[in-house]
Write an enzyme that holds these catalytic residues in place. Structure first.
Site, short mmCIF file in Angstrom:
data_model
loop_
_atom_site.label_atom_id
_atom_site.label_comp_id
_atom_site.label_asym_id
_atom_site.label_seq_id
_atom_site.Cartn_x
_atom_site.Cartn_y
_atom_site.Cartn_z
N GLY A 22 0.81 -1.22 0.00
CA GLY A 22 0.00 0.00 0.00
C GLY A 22 0.84 1.26 0.00
O GLY A 22 1.98 1.26 -0.45
N SER A 139 3.04 -1.51 10.28
CA SER A 139 1.71 -0.90 10.46
C SER A 139 1.67 -0.13 11.76
O SER A 139 2.40 -0.45 12.71
CB SER A 139 0.63 -1.99 10.54
OG SER A 139 0.57 -2.76 9.37
N CYS A 285 -4.53 8.58 8.51
CA CYS A 285 -3.86 8.31 9.80
C CYS A 285 -4.36 9.12 10.99
O CYS A 285 -4.63 8.55 12.04
CB CYS A 285 -2.37 8.55 9.65
SG CYS A 285 -1.61 7.35 8.55
N LYS A 348 -4.84 16.18 0.69
CA LYS A 348 -3.78 17.21 0.67
C LYS A 348 -3.21 17.22 -0.74
O LYS A 348 -3.53 16.34 -1.55
CB LYS A 348 -2.70 16.90 1.71
CG LYS A 348 -1.95 15.60 1.44
CD LYS A 348 -0.95 15.26 2.54
CE LYS A 348 0.35 16.02 2.40
NZ LYS A 348 1.44 15.40 3.20
P1 NAD Z 1 -3.11 0.44 2.45
O1 NAD Z 1 -4.53 0.11 2.66
O2 NAD Z 1 -2.72 1.39 1.36
O3 NAD Z 1 -2.27 -0.91 2.19
C1 NAD Z 1 -2.40 -2.05 2.95
C2 NAD Z 1 -2.27 -3.27 2.01
O4 NAD Z 1 -2.19 -4.44 2.79
C3 NAD Z 1 -3.46 -3.44 1.07
O5 NAD Z 1 -3.02 -3.41 -0.27
C4 NAD Z 1 -4.04 -4.82 1.46
O6 NAD Z 1 -4.52 -5.56 0.34
C5 NAD Z 1 -2.83 -5.50 2.06
N1 NAD Z 1 -3.15 -6.58 2.97
C6 NAD Z 1 -4.02 -6.58 4.02
N2 NAD Z 1 -3.98 -7.75 4.65
C7 NAD Z 1 -3.08 -8.54 4.01
C8 NAD Z 1 -2.59 -9.85 4.20
N3 NAD Z 1 -3.01 -10.62 5.23
N4 NAD Z 1 -1.68 -10.34 3.33
C9 NAD Z 1 -1.22 -9.58 2.31
N5 NAD Z 1 -1.64 -8.31 2.08
C10 NAD Z 1 -2.55 -7.80 2.92
O7 NAD Z 1 -2.57 0.97 3.84
P2 NAD Z 1 -1.35 1.99 4.11
O8 NAD Z 1 -1.81 3.39 3.93
O9 NAD Z 1 -0.15 1.51 3.37
O10 NAD Z 1 -1.15 1.77 5.68
C11 NAD Z 1 -0.55 0.60 6.17
C12 NAD Z 1 -0.22 0.82 7.65
O11 NAD Z 1 0.74 1.87 7.77
C13 NAD Z 1 -1.41 1.26 8.50
O12 NAD Z 1 -1.29 0.67 9.78
C14 NAD Z 1 -1.25 2.76 8.60
O13 NAD Z 1 -1.82 3.29 9.77
C15 NAD Z 1 0.24 2.91 8.64
N6 NAD Z 1 0.76 4.20 8.13
C16 NAD Z 1 0.22 4.78 7.03
C17 NAD Z 1 0.75 5.98 6.54
C18 NAD Z 1 0.18 6.65 5.32
O14 NAD Z 1 0.56 7.79 5.04
N7 NAD Z 1 -0.72 6.04 4.57
C19 NAD Z 1 1.85 6.56 7.17
C20 NAD Z 1 2.39 5.92 8.30
C21 NAD Z 1 1.84 4.73 8.76
C1 UDX Z 2 0.59 12.05 8.61
C2 UDX Z 2 1.89 12.36 9.37
O1 UDX Z 2 2.37 13.66 8.99
C3 UDX Z 2 2.94 11.31 9.06
O2 UDX Z 2 4.11 11.53 9.83
C4 UDX Z 2 2.37 9.94 9.38
O3 UDX Z 2 3.31 8.93 9.07
C5 UDX Z 2 1.07 9.69 8.63
O4 UDX Z 2 0.13 10.76 8.93
P1 UDX Z 2 -0.27 12.42 6.12
O5 UDX Z 2 -1.61 12.18 6.69
O6 UDX Z 2 0.14 11.64 4.93
O7 UDX Z 2 0.88 12.17 7.22
O8 UDX Z 2 -0.12 13.97 5.71
P2 UDX Z 2 0.09 15.30 6.57
O9 UDX Z 2 1.03 16.16 5.84
O10 UDX Z 2 0.40 15.03 7.97
O11 UDX Z 2 -1.34 16.00 6.48
C6 UDX Z 2 -2.48 15.47 7.13
C7 UDX Z 2 -3.64 16.43 6.99
O12 UDX Z 2 -3.40 17.62 7.76
C8 UDX Z 2 -3.89 16.91 5.57
O13 UDX Z 2 -5.27 16.97 5.33
C9 UDX Z 2 -3.27 18.28 5.54
O14 UDX Z 2 -3.82 19.12 4.57
C10 UDX Z 2 -3.59 18.76 6.95
N1 UDX Z 2 -2.68 19.83 7.43
C11 UDX Z 2 -1.35 19.58 7.56
C12 UDX Z 2 -3.22 21.06 7.80
O15 UDX Z 2 -4.42 21.29 7.70
N2 UDX Z 2 -2.37 22.02 8.28
C13 UDX Z 2 -1.03 21.81 8.42
O16 UDX Z 2 -0.34 22.74 8.87
C14 UDX Z 2 -0.50 20.55 8.05
#
Ligand code: NAD
Ligand code: UDX
Length: 474
Positions: A22, A139, A285, A348
């Site tokens: 993901g 995760s 998140c 964003k």
């Molecule tokens: P996502 O939904 O984009 O990706 C997760 C993937 O895992 C999906 O493609 C799904 O099909 C796969 N999956 C689920 N169960 C599975 C299994 N048993 N085997 C194989 N594949 C499987 O999610 P994401 O945004 O990448 O987030 C993943 C984790 O990272 C979450 O816990 C999230 O909170 C954390 N996180 C996300 C961000 C972000 O910016 N998106 C940043 C920091 C941390």
């Molecule tokens: C966030 C954290 O920043 C990152 O460290 C973590 O791993 C995942 O969650 P993300 O959600 O991808 O990242 O984007 P971020 O830049 O944090 O923005 C989150 C939301 O806050 C957006 O909707 C953005 O527009 C808003 N935002 C951000 C504001 O409204 N004001 C700001 O000053 C900063």
């Protein structure tokens, strides 16, 4: 087969598998492959369509700089596959980077993290692995999840197989994931404080040390590492809710929220980042992780602590509602049958991701008011917009078709509309020819800036009725 090599008491990682392709697993492990050509990295996912996209010219996620990284190492030491079992079998170290959404039903519904995906990935590792492995929580998970993973792994694995569990939360932000990964402020690695745990911790640290300065690789206990991730997101979101709360005071008093944020941010103890007022934070998140913290606090019988964190989300909802009500009020208390241009649908700029985007909440409310909504976003797919807005409590598919039109350029989107509503801070919205936008709109022409990106003096001069979050416009 021993896939982990131990030389002079040091574990060396040569094969990595990432479960979950993901927004986190894909970019994170692509950067590891890019920076560590000597390590084979395989990213696996149950979603075959997503894997096919990772193997194609059109990657499943838009992230500036990602294409170049993937192109440089795909087929060399970076592989995308839906063969989850093969990935597990071959790896020395496995990242679990699956989704952990908020639970929709059952105990903790609406607050707790749904750990079903983490558990199923963990059970699969236990069932399939034929050699010892380091298993890494990538995760975002509640505090002490590693304990549950350990219990599952130990109860279900073959004899003589040992699993070390590490916590290595990811701090990348979407839209800047590649620079964030190439130059992280810190890499956090939590482990049990046993000798084996520390050895596994050092093995993962050695992977990051290929490009991250050692001083930025922080090691600590498992529970601190898990909690630090929730805490960092809560503190960041808290800043946004704080500045959004101030924006309401600014609108009522004549102060300017950008000026206030600038003045406060110059204090080195406060700092300038994450003080931009907005229509409300979105993304997959912040809300999820704060609610997770609320649930944790409640479970620990700390109601005051739970209330404290909950207020960040409450303020965020208030900000969205306030902005919606402002639009209605300024358009003579009704938007029924009026045409509104929505600039931006992603949560964003520089991402096509719409998860928890403020635009979804706002547009649904406009549809409920029977407005005709025109939407333009440079990166969000039409199908995604349709999926996000399909909600039986808001509109039937027929009503959706009647009330929503998706555009592929900003000018056609604003043709013959009563108001333009800016919901995402895309750079292109700063440099549009607003005289042209104005000419083609119904009059009076309203513009609502939910991201504080417009030159309001210029907009007034063109003839717009202008409203901005956190500032009165004269
Ligand atoms: P996502 O939904 O984009 O990706 C997760 C993937 O895992 C999906 O493609 C799904 O099909 C796969 N999956 C689920 N169960 C599975 C299994 N048993 N085997 C194989 N594949 C499987 O999610 P994401 O945004 O990448 O987030 C993943 C984790 O990272 C979450 O816990 C999230 O909170 C954390 N996180 C996300 C961000 C972000 O910016 N998106 C940043 C920091 C941390
Ligand atoms: C966030 C954290 O920043 C990152 O460290 C973590 O791993 C995942 O969650 P993300 O959600 O991808 O990242 O984007 P971020 O830049 O944090 O923005 C989150 C939301 O806050 C957006 O909707 C953005 O527009 C808003 N935002 C951000 C504001 O409204 N004001 C700001 O000053 C900063």
């Amino acid at each position: 087969m021993a896939t982990v090599t131990k030389e002079s008491n040091m574990t060396t990682v040569t094969k990595i598998c990432c479960i979950g392709a993901g927004y986190v697993g894909g970019p994170t492990c692509s950067v590891i492959a890019f920076k560590c050509p000597h390590i084979q990295v395989t990213i696996v996912d149950l979603n075959a369509e997503r894997i096919a996209a990772w193997n194609s010219d059109t990657l499943p996620i838009y992230e500036p700089g990602l294409d170049e990284i993937v192109r440089a190492c795909r087929g060399r030491n970076l592989f995308f596959s839906s063969d989850v079992d093969k990935g597990i079998l071959e790896a020395d170290l496995i990242f679990v980077s699956v989704n952990t959404p908020t639970k929709k039903s059952g105990i903790g519904a609406g607050l707790a993290a749904d750990l079903a995906y983490v558990e199923s990935a963990t059970r699969r590792i236990a069932r399939i692995a034929t050699s010892s492995k380091i298993v890494v929580e990538k995760s975002t998970v509640p505090c002490r999840t590693a304990e549950s993973m350990r219990a599952i792994l130990e109860a279900n694995s073959r004899e003589n197989i040992h699993f070390d569990i590490l916590s290595n939360p990811e701090f990348l932000a979407e839209g800047t994931a590649i620079p964030d990964l190439l130059k992280p402020d810190r890499v956090l690695i939590g482990s049990l404080q046993s000798e084996e745990g520390k050895r596994a911790q050092q093995a993962l640290a050695a992977v990051y040390a290929n490009w991250v300065p050692r001083a930025n690789i922080i090691t600590m206990g498992l529970w601190s590492s898990e909690l630090s991730k929730l805490a960092a997101n809560a503190l960041l979101a808290q800043r946004i809710s704080s500045v959004n709360a101030l924006s309401a005071i600014c609108e009522a008093t004549g102060a300017d929220v950008d000026e206030v944020a600038h003045a406060c941010g110059l204090d080195s103890r406060i700092g300038p980042k994450f003080l931009k007022a907005s229509v409300g934070f979105g993304g997959s998140c912040f809300q999820k992780d704060i609610l997770n913290l609320v649930y944790l606090s409640e479970s620990l019988h700390l109601p005051e602590v739970a209330d404290y964190w909950r207020q960040i989300v409450t303020m965020n909802e208030y900000q969205k509602t306030r902005f919606f009500e402002l639009v209605i009020r300024r358009l003579f208390n009704t938007v029924t049958n009026k045409h509104l241009a929505i600039y931006g649908f992603a949560f964003k700029k520089n991402t096509g991701d719409t998860r928890e985007s403020a635009a979804i909440t706002l547009v649904k409310q406009f549809i409920k008011e029977k407005a005709n909504v025109h939407i333009y976003d440079p990166k969000v797919d039409d199908a995604q917009i349709e999926m996000d807005l399909t909600d039986p409590s808001v509109a039937t598919p027929a009503e959706f078709k009647k009330h929503v039109t998706i555009h592929h350029d900003a000018y056609s989107c604003a043709q013959d509309v009563d108001a333009v509503v800016i919901l995402t801070e895309w750079d292109e919205f700063k440099t549009l020819d607003y005289e042209k936008v104005y000419r083609n709109m119904n009059k009076p022409a309203f513009i609502f800036d939910g991201r504080l990106i417009l030159d309001t003096t210029k907009m007034k001069k063109i003839g717009f009725q202008v409203d901005v979050i956190g500032r009165q416009v004269y």
